[in-house]
Write an enzyme that holds these catalytic residues in place. Structure first.
Site, PDB file in Angstrom:
ATOM      1  N   CYS A   2       0.837  -1.200   0.000  1.00 22.64           N
ATOM      2  CA  CYS A   2       0.000   0.000   0.000  1.00 22.64           C
ATOM      3  C   CYS A   2       0.873   1.251   0.000  1.00 22.64           C
ATOM      4  O   CYS A   2       2.064   1.190   0.238  1.00 22.64           O
ATOM      5  CB  CYS A   2      -0.881   0.018   1.233  1.00 22.64           C
ATOM      6  SG  CYS A   2      -1.746  -1.518   1.508  1.00 22.64           S
ATOM      7  N   ARG A  27       3.466   0.962  -6.660  1.00 30.65           N
ATOM      8  CA  ARG A  27       3.412  -0.055  -5.599  1.00 30.65           C
ATOM      9  C   ARG A  27       2.242  -1.015  -5.793  1.00 30.65           C
ATOM     10  O   ARG A  27       2.165  -2.039  -5.139  1.00 30.65           O
ATOM     11  CB  ARG A  27       3.306   0.623  -4.230  1.00 30.65           C
ATOM     12  CG  ARG A  27       4.521   1.493  -3.911  1.00 30.65           C
ATOM     13  CD  ARG A  27       4.283   2.326  -2.678  1.00 30.65           C
ATOM     14  NE  ARG A  27       4.287   1.531  -1.464  1.00 30.65           N
ATOM     15  CZ  ARG A  27       5.362   1.180  -0.788  1.00 30.65           C
ATOM     16  NH1 ARG A  27       6.549   1.551  -1.210  1.00 30.65           N
ATOM     17  NH2 ARG A  27       5.280   0.468   0.314  1.00 30.65           N
ATOM     18  N   TRP A  84      -3.780  -2.194  -1.269  1.00 29.59           N
ATOM     19  CA  TRP A  84      -3.798  -3.461  -1.986  1.00 29.59           C
ATOM     20  C   TRP A  84      -4.352  -4.468  -0.993  1.00 29.59           C
ATOM     21  O   TRP A  84      -3.740  -4.735   0.038  1.00 29.59           O
ATOM     22  CB  TRP A  84      -2.387  -3.838  -2.440  1.00 29.59           C
ATOM     23  CG  TRP A  84      -2.426  -4.885  -3.512  1.00 29.59           C
ATOM     24  CD1 TRP A  84      -3.460  -5.746  -3.777  1.00 29.59           C
ATOM     25  CD2 TRP A  84      -1.435  -5.177  -4.475  1.00 29.59           C
ATOM     26  NE1 TRP A  84      -3.159  -6.542  -4.836  1.00 29.59           N
ATOM     27  CE2 TRP A  84      -1.923  -6.219  -5.291  1.00 29.59           C
ATOM     28  CE3 TRP A  84      -0.176  -4.660  -4.735  1.00 29.59           C
ATOM     29  CZ2 TRP A  84      -1.186  -6.754  -6.336  1.00 29.59           C
ATOM     30  CZ3 TRP A  84       0.551  -5.200  -5.769  1.00 29.59           C
ATOM     31  CH2 TRP A  84       0.055  -6.230  -6.572  1.00 29.59           C
ATOM     32  N   ASN A 110      -0.049   0.712   6.171  1.00 27.56           N
ATOM     33  CA  ASN A 110       0.602  -0.105   5.147  1.00 27.56           C
ATOM     34  C   ASN A 110       1.151  -1.330   5.862  1.00 27.56           C
ATOM     35  O   ASN A 110       1.797  -1.186   6.887  1.00 27.56           O
ATOM     36  CB  ASN A 110       1.740   0.738   4.535  1.00 27.56           C
ATOM     37  CG  ASN A 110       2.560  -0.028   3.536  1.00 27.56           C
ATOM     38  OD1 ASN A 110       2.189  -1.130   3.131  1.00 27.56           O
ATOM     39  ND2 ASN A 110       3.662   0.555   3.108  1.00 27.56           N
ATOM     40  N   GLY A 111       0.848  -2.530   5.381  1.00 28.36           N
ATOM     41  CA  GLY A 111       1.406  -3.722   6.003  1.00 28.36           C
ATOM     42  C   GLY A 111       0.344  -4.588   6.649  1.00 28.36           C
ATOM     43  O   GLY A 111      -0.824  -4.545   6.260  1.00 28.36           O
ATOM     44  N   GLU A 492      16.594 -21.169 -12.114  1.00 26.04           N
ATOM     45  CA  GLU A 492      16.272 -19.746 -12.034  1.00 26.04           C
ATOM     46  C   GLU A 492      17.554 -18.910 -11.925  1.00 26.04           C
ATOM     47  O   GLU A 492      17.677 -17.856 -12.548  1.00 26.04           O
ATOM     48  CB  GLU A 492      15.333 -19.507 -10.842  1.00 26.04           C
ATOM     49  CG  GLU A 492      14.982 -18.065 -10.561  1.00 26.04           C
ATOM     50  CD  GLU A 492      14.335 -17.324 -11.721  1.00 26.04           C
ATOM     51  OE1 GLU A 492      13.954 -17.931 -12.735  1.00 26.04           O
ATOM     52  OE2 GLU A 492      14.236 -16.085 -11.617  1.00 26.04           O
ATOM     53  N   LYS A 496      18.689 -16.048 -14.625  1.00 31.12           N
ATOM     54  CA  LYS A 496      19.025 -14.666 -14.260  1.00 31.12           C
ATOM     55  C   LYS A 496      20.394 -14.315 -14.818  1.00 31.12           C
ATOM     56  O   LYS A 496      20.590 -13.245 -15.381  1.00 31.12           O
ATOM     57  CB  LYS A 496      19.045 -14.465 -12.737  1.00 31.12           C
ATOM     58  CG  LYS A 496      17.703 -14.470 -12.043  1.00 31.12           C
ATOM     59  CD  LYS A 496      16.849 -13.253 -12.281  1.00 31.12           C
ATOM     60  CE  LYS A 496      15.890 -13.475 -13.404  1.00 31.12           C
ATOM     61  NZ  LYS A 496      14.589 -13.991 -13.101  1.00 31.12           N
ATOM     62  N   GLU A 499      20.258 -13.919 -18.711  1.00 33.63           N
ATOM     63  CA  GLU A 499      19.455 -12.830 -19.284  1.00 33.63           C
ATOM     64  C   GLU A 499      19.990 -11.447 -18.967  1.00 33.63           C
ATOM     65  O   GLU A 499      19.802 -10.525 -19.746  1.00 33.63           O
ATOM     66  CB  GLU A 499      17.969 -12.944 -18.909  1.00 33.63           C
ATOM     67  CG  GLU A 499      17.616 -12.537 -17.520  1.00 33.63           C
ATOM     68  CD  GLU A 499      16.129 -12.618 -17.228  1.00 33.63           C
ATOM     69  OE1 GLU A 499      15.322 -12.188 -18.059  1.00 33.63           O
ATOM     70  OE2 GLU A 499      15.782 -13.110 -16.134  1.00 33.63           O
ATOM     71  N   HIS A 515      26.361 -37.928 -17.049  1.00 26.64           N
ATOM     72  CA  HIS A 515      25.796 -38.321 -18.345  1.00 26.64           C
ATOM     73  C   HIS A 515      26.152 -37.316 -19.439  1.00 26.64           C
ATOM     74  O   HIS A 515      25.497 -37.266 -20.471  1.00 26.64           O
ATOM     75  CB  HIS A 515      24.285 -38.498 -18.216  1.00 26.64           C
ATOM     76  CG  HIS A 515      23.915 -39.513 -17.181  1.00 26.64           C
ATOM     77  ND1 HIS A 515      24.171 -40.859 -17.337  1.00 26.64           N
ATOM     78  CD2 HIS A 515      23.362 -39.382 -15.953  1.00 26.64           C
ATOM     79  CE1 HIS A 515      23.777 -41.519 -16.257  1.00 26.64           C
ATOM     80  NE2 HIS A 515      23.284 -40.635 -15.400  1.00 26.64           N
ATOM     81  N   LYS A 614       9.321  -7.010 -20.936  1.00 25.33           N
ATOM     82  CA  LYS A 614       8.767  -7.423 -19.641  1.00 25.33           C
ATOM     83  C   LYS A 614       7.580  -8.364 -19.841  1.00 25.33           C
ATOM     84  O   LYS A 614       7.385  -9.299 -19.092  1.00 25.33           O
ATOM     85  CB  LYS A 614       8.353  -6.180 -18.851  1.00 25.33           C
ATOM     86  CG  LYS A 614       7.822  -6.456 -17.464  1.00 25.33           C
ATOM     87  CD  LYS A 614       8.940  -6.847 -16.516  1.00 25.33           C
ATOM     88  CE  LYS A 614       8.443  -7.395 -15.196  1.00 25.33           C
ATOM     89  NZ  LYS A 614       9.426  -8.219 -14.528  1.00 25.33           N
TER      90      LYS A 614
HETATM   91  C1  F6R Z   1      12.798 -13.786 -16.498  1.00 22.00           C
HETATM   92  C2  F6R Z   1      11.450 -13.379 -16.828  1.00 22.00           C
HETATM   93  C3  F6R Z   1      10.693 -14.187 -17.816  1.00 22.00           C
HETATM   94  C4  F6R Z   1       9.237 -14.307 -17.393  1.00 22.00           C
HETATM   95  C5  F6R Z   1       8.408 -14.987 -18.477  1.00 22.00           C
HETATM   96  C6  F6R Z   1       6.991 -15.215 -18.067  1.00 22.00           C
HETATM   97  O1  F6R Z   1      13.382 -12.952 -15.559  1.00 22.00           O
HETATM   98  O2  F6R Z   1      10.968 -12.401 -16.328  1.00 22.00           O
HETATM   99  O3  F6R Z   1      11.262 -15.428 -17.991  1.00 22.00           O
HETATM  100  O4  F6R Z   1       9.165 -15.044 -16.211  1.00 22.00           O
HETATM  101  O5  F6R Z   1       8.433 -14.188 -19.637  1.00 22.00           O
HETATM  102  O6  F6R Z   1       6.349 -14.026 -17.757  1.00 22.00           O
HETATM  103  P1  F6R Z   1       4.989 -13.995 -16.971  1.00 22.00           P
HETATM  104  O7  F6R Z   1       5.266 -14.459 -15.595  1.00 22.00           O
HETATM  105  O8  F6R Z   1       4.546 -12.559 -17.011  1.00 22.00           O
HETATM  106  O9  F6R Z   1       4.052 -14.910 -17.675  1.00 22.00           O
END
Ligand code: F6R
Length: 619
Positions: A2, A27, A84, A110-111, A492, A496, A499, A515, A614
């Site tokens: 929030c 936020r 939120w 908030n919280g 993961e 990271k 990318e 293997h 994104k």
């Molecule tokens: C990696 C990343 C992407 C998303 C993927 C799915 O850091 O952000 O691999 O995880 O494009 O995105 P969403 O979760 O929005 O379906």
């Protein structure tokens, strides 16, 4: 996550407060409200939805008149909030500010107040009546109960009765020149202008008005008038605090003083997870996901769970698979959404299909969910974005409450997704009776402690991670190895790294080493091994010994205090201890930081890596 804005000074403040809220929109919120004090009365306007709705309700932009719009003389003190939903649905009644019985005291919070149900019961018994379902409203009534003419003391006494993770601000009709606020874990900052002061949950809320700021720390209460701010601790002892000049420009302000959004979002993870689990763990022995419109019969009868997702969300699903199978004993299949949708999958009415997508707009995940729904499966969307397409395409929705994530690389949305998968795993186990009461409450306690453990881990690992990044940032290749619950953490971590640093990286189930991938190893290969405590730790330690025998450097991620990996590691990074199934949520933190530090040392733009968007809406 929030947002709070407060103002006291000489100017009419309605527009200043709403402008402050606009700066906190990132936020995330689902409703908003404002209370203004003028003429000895407090007037409130609240609205569900975005700030345009609040503006209309408050009579701004030529909309219908709200009480506060016609207050004469115009109010010069007030509080505003973006909410939120955590405790209580998204309704106007549940939006903040909240008032006490006499409507003289108004608060914004908030919280999460953890002991809200005890306090609500106690206050109800004493005759207080509540008009919302929120934990926040308790605070207004507590202040009312503790008020004996001194608002600061009433706030302090109330603050000392609360448990949880929150910041709040209060005003009282009898004190038209004073705001009082307090902080425990959630951010709170004071903006100091010329004969006017602001209270906010983040600096951008007042940066257009003043660049002088006073940070409030945990356990502190601050009394604010137009003449200045007085900070005291929870016992009432004065605290000296220097005013700081904020040198940020608008963009830096949005980053909250961080160099990048990604780094800020990494640090927001304790909050993101706290908000995500909040009201869903109402007691030590129960998970409450009644918000999911899936009947208990469906959950009891589910034959199989299928999780579909892409990228980081897929990795969160993998963690969820371990948790659900371990606790609820339902078979779980994981599938990459772009594969699932094109392979004519066998799916039907006794399947629960979970689509994980932080944006709620990823084309392949949406298509996979639709396909499953057409075949009769019950479809649950796990997303961070209200109103996104996934929420419309599913039978039920579970929200992560991570706030808006701006950095392209997912960080806080990942840990919030993992937290949701843990909640789901426990909830399904609870519905199906597959965990005994003692184990269930043990796991709930561990889950409740996660925000603190995430914070502790972020604080403790950063120096060691930087040292690894300094040594390895010019490397050609990173390998990540893990077993069981450690494997999704490796996948993961490697994602990271590739990318944002553009260094080729691979993640493998450690048992697969022999293997093929073992051929990659030489003295120049850093190998990150996730070796947190688990039933397969011994196996993992043997794999690490094999790696070292080939001259490669082992950087191990281990459970604090375990010490078992020492012999097989060149460097050990300890993460906070929790139940072994929950370890991924802390084990991922050094790997996020490692990718981040390596990329920054290589001079790269981590917020906007090349070739990536994104939200991936193309198929
Ligand atoms: C990696 C990343 C992407 C998303 C993927 C799915 O850091 O952000 O691999 O995880 O494009 O995105 P969403 O979760 O929005 O379906």
């Amino acid at each position: 996550m929030c947002g709070i804005v407060g103002y006291v000074g000489g100017r009419p403040c309605r527009d200043l407060l709403v402008a402050g809220l606009e700066k906190l929109e990132y936020r995330g919120y689902d409703s908003a409200g404002i209370s203004l004090l003028a003429d000895g009365r407090v007037e409130t306007v609240r609205a569900v939805g975005n700030l345009a709705n609040l503006r209309a309700a408050a009579g701004m932009d030529g909309g219908e008149d709200g009480g506060v719009a016609v207050a004469a003389p115009p109010a010069t003190i007030g509080l505003a909030h973006t909410r939120w939903a955590t405790h209580g649905r998204v309704t106007e009644e549940n939006a903040h500010p909240h008032g006490d019985c006499s409507d003289a005291i108004h608060i914004v919070l908030n919280g999460i107040v953890e002991n809200h149900s005890e306090l609500r019961a106690e206050l109800t018994e004493q005759g207080h009546s509540f008009s919302s379902e929120t934990d926040a409203e308790i605070v207004a009534h507590l202040i009312e109960r503790n008020y004996e003419g001194d608002l600061t003391e009433a706030v302090r006494a109330s603050f000392n009765e609360l448990r949880g993770h929150y910041a709040f601000a209060a005003m009282h009709a009898a004190h038209p020149d004073t705001l009082v606020a307090a902080r425990q874990e959630c951010p709170l900052v004071i903006g100091i202008g010329e004969d006017e002061l602001f209270i906010a949950s983040a600096i951008p809320a007042f940066l257009a008005q003043t660049r002088r700021a006073l940070a409030i720390e945990n356990g502190e209460v601050v009394t604010v008038t137009a003449a200045g701010a007085t900070v005291t601790d929870a016992a009432g002892t004065p605290v000296e605090r220097e005013v700081q000049d904020v040198s940020w420009d608008e963009e830096a302000a949005e980053k909250g003083g961080y160099e990048t959004f990604m780094r800020k979002e990494i640090d927001e993870q304790p909050d993101a997870v706290a908000e995500t689990i909040a009201d869903r763990l109402p007691s030590r022995d129960r998970v409450d996901l009644s918000e999911l419109e899936i009947s208990p019969e469906v959950i009891a009868g589910v034959r199989r769970i299928v999780i579909v997702a892409c990228g980081t969300s897929y990795h969160a699903g993998l963690v969820g698979r371990y948790a659900i199978e371990q606790w609820a004993r339902v078979p779980v299949e994981m599938d990459i959404a772009s594969e699932y949708r094109y392979r004519n999958p066998v799916v039907g009415s006794d399947d629960l299909v979970i689509g994980i997508t932080q944006s709620g707009e990823t084309a392949d995940t949406l298509a996979a969910m639709r396909l499953a729904r057409e075949q009769g499966a019950t479809v649950l969307a796990l997303t961070n974005i209200m109103g996104s397409q996934a929420t419309r395409d599913a039978d039920a929705v579970l929200y992560t409450r991570a706030g808006l994530e701006i950095g392209v690389a997912a960080t806080k949305t990942f840990t919030a997704q993992v937290a949701c998968m843990y909640l789901l795993g426990l909830w399904i186990a609870q519905q199906r009776g597959t965990l005994d009461d003692e184990r269930l409450s043990e796991l709930i306690s561990e889950l409740k402690a996660l925000p603190h453990k995430i914070q502790e881990t972020l604080d403790s690992v950063s120096e060691q991670v930087q040292a690894v990044a300094t040594a390895e940032h010019e490397g050609r290749f990173f390998l990540y190895l893990g077993r069981n619950i450690g494997l999704p953490v490796c996948l993961e971590g490697a994602l990271k790294m590739k990318e944002i640093s553009y260094i080729p990286s691979d993640a493998y189930a450690a048992g697969e080493m022999k293997h093929g991938p073992i051929a990659l190893l030489d003295e120049s290969t850093p190998v990150v091994c996730v070796a947190t405590d688990s039933p397969t730790l011994d196996k993992m330690l043997s794999n690490m010994a094999e790696v070292r025998a080939r001259g490669a450097d082992v950087i191990s991620i281990v459970t604090a205090g375990s010490g078992r990996a020492a012999e097989d590691s060149d460097l050990m990074i300890e993460v906070s201890r929790t139940d072994w199934v929950l370890q991924p949520i802390v084990a991922i933190l050094p790997l996020q930081l490692l990718a981040y530090d390596v990329a920054r040392m290589r001079g790269l733009n981590v917020d906007q890596p090349r070739n990536l968007a994104k939200t991936v809406t193309v198929e």
